[in-house]
Write an enzyme that holds these catalytic residues in place. Sequence first.
Site, PDB file in Angstrom:
ATOM      1  N   ASP A  63      -3.641   4.855 -17.170  1.00  0.00           N
ATOM      2  CA  ASP A  63      -4.250   3.808 -16.336  1.00  0.00           C
ATOM      3  C   ASP A  63      -3.203   2.830 -15.805  1.00  0.00           C
ATOM      4  O   ASP A  63      -2.035   2.850 -16.198  1.00  0.00           O
ATOM      5  CB  ASP A  63      -5.325   3.055 -17.135  1.00  0.00           C
ATOM      6  CG  ASP A  63      -4.822   2.568 -18.500  1.00  0.00           C
ATOM      7  OD1 ASP A  63      -5.656   2.222 -19.328  1.00  0.00           O
ATOM      8  OD2 ASP A  63      -3.608   2.556 -18.709  1.00  0.00           O
ATOM      9  N   ASN A 132     -14.030  -3.079 -27.179  1.00  0.00           N
ATOM     10  CA  ASN A 132     -15.423  -2.673 -26.865  1.00  0.00           C
ATOM     11  C   ASN A 132     -15.563  -1.157 -26.831  1.00  0.00           C
ATOM     12  O   ASN A 132     -16.543  -0.623 -26.343  1.00  0.00           O
ATOM     13  CB  ASN A 132     -15.857  -3.272 -25.513  1.00  0.00           C
ATOM     14  CG  ASN A 132     -14.989  -2.765 -24.356  1.00  0.00           C
ATOM     15  OD1 ASN A 132     -14.071  -1.964 -24.575  1.00  0.00           O
ATOM     16  ND2 ASN A 132     -15.287  -3.206 -23.150  1.00  0.00           N
ATOM     17  N   GLU A 139     -14.639   1.793 -19.398  1.00  0.00           N
ATOM     18  CA  GLU A 139     -15.449   0.775 -20.058  1.00  0.00           C
ATOM     19  C   GLU A 139     -16.789   1.366 -20.511  1.00  0.00           C
ATOM     20  O   GLU A 139     -17.195   2.438 -20.038  1.00  0.00           O
ATOM     21  CB  GLU A 139     -15.683  -0.403 -19.090  1.00  0.00           C
ATOM     22  CG  GLU A 139     -14.434  -1.143 -18.686  1.00  0.00           C
ATOM     23  CD  GLU A 139     -13.978  -2.139 -19.750  1.00  0.00           C
ATOM     24  OE1 GLU A 139     -14.020  -1.810 -20.945  1.00  0.00           O
ATOM     25  OE2 GLU A 139     -13.561  -3.257 -19.371  1.00  0.00           O
TER      26      GLU A 139
HETATM   27  C1  GLP Z   1      -6.097  -1.716 -22.521  1.00  0.00           C
HETATM   28  C2  GLP Z   1      -5.588  -0.326 -22.192  1.00  0.00           C
HETATM   29  C3  GLP Z   1      -6.087   0.696 -23.197  1.00  0.00           C
HETATM   30  C4  GLP Z   1      -5.752   0.200 -24.601  1.00  0.00           C
HETATM   31  C5  GLP Z   1      -6.477  -1.109 -24.829  1.00  0.00           C
HETATM   32  C6  GLP Z   1      -6.219  -1.643 -26.244  1.00  0.00           C
HETATM   33  O1  GLP Z   1      -7.416  -1.842 -22.154  1.00  0.00           O
HETATM   34  N1  GLP Z   1      -6.056   0.106 -20.872  1.00  0.00           N
HETATM   35  O2  GLP Z   1      -5.449   1.942 -22.948  1.00  0.00           O
HETATM   36  O3  GLP Z   1      -6.159   1.169 -25.565  1.00  0.00           O
HETATM   37  O4  GLP Z   1      -5.996  -2.073 -23.881  1.00  0.00           O
HETATM   38  O5  GLP Z   1      -4.971  -2.295 -26.225  1.00  0.00           O
HETATM   39  P1  GLP Z   1      -4.277  -2.799 -27.587  1.00  0.00           P
HETATM   40  O6  GLP Z   1      -3.650  -1.569 -28.169  1.00  0.00           O
HETATM   41  O7  GLP Z   1      -3.288  -3.822 -27.151  1.00  0.00           O
HETATM   42  O8  GLP Z   1      -5.366  -3.363 -28.460  1.00  0.00           O
END
Ligand code: GLP
Length: 255
Positions: A63, A132, A139
């Site tokens: 992403d 979430n 999402e």
């Molecule tokens: C973002 C990314 C996800 C990731 C999520 C959790 O939304 N698009 O790919 O898994 O954050 O991030 P973190 O690992 O910092 O909790």
Amino acid sequence: MEIIIQPTPEEATKIAARIIARLLSRKPNAVLGLATGGTPQLLYQELVTMNLNWSQVKTFNIDEYAGLPENHPQSFHSFMRENLFRHIKIPARNVHIPDGNAWDVEKFCETYEKQIRAAHGIDLQVLGIGGNGHIGFNEPMSSLASRTRIKTLTRQTIRDNARFFGSRSNVPRHVITMGIGTIMEARQIILLAFGAKKSEAVASAIEGPIAARHPASALQQHPHVTICLDDAAASKLEFAGYYRETFRNKPAWQR
Ligand code: GLP
């Protein structure tokens, strides 16, 4: 799904890094799907210390924020450059990160899917999980058959990611993300989750019903998923004892 629970994020990350290292030694031209966020940072640090051969590896990031300049410090282009790509020898032509500034978004998303197919698909997809339950930026209520496309972030995700932007108002509202259908076509998936904040999302993903409300629950239908957790992220798993027992008793050849 194989659920691996370790006392700390570092121990869980080392196991994930060994799986990836084994893949790259077995298949030097492996295709990796990569994620961003605080969770995979540890993994990339570990992979860098392993001095692996990246010369034939191809990567596809899951992403990117839409409308953020690629060189913005909080873009996923910048994240990947700082946390992995500037530390390894991988040909730039082999690195693919969604273009958050594509003029024709639909055309770009179609092209991204074509590039993944042209690379003969993803051998191993690395995932984190949002608070979430999102994977990539799919999402809640994302179609479990979705493809690469533009998505709108939920208020919770904006809140969770505001820590990187100084304020919620600075967080981009739209993103480009591989879809859940795209992710599910990877031949192998490793999901990493650490900390109590992820415990609800992890429990819903692993032990809850398969539902678009919990996008990561789609992984229950994937044939080769390894979920690497620390104790805190596993704290709401009803069958944690069973997962620990299973890992402790893995036959030596499976370790
Ligand atoms: C973002 C990314 C996800 C990731 C999520 C959790 O939304 N698009 O790919 O898994 O954050 O991030 P973190 O690992 O910092 O909790």
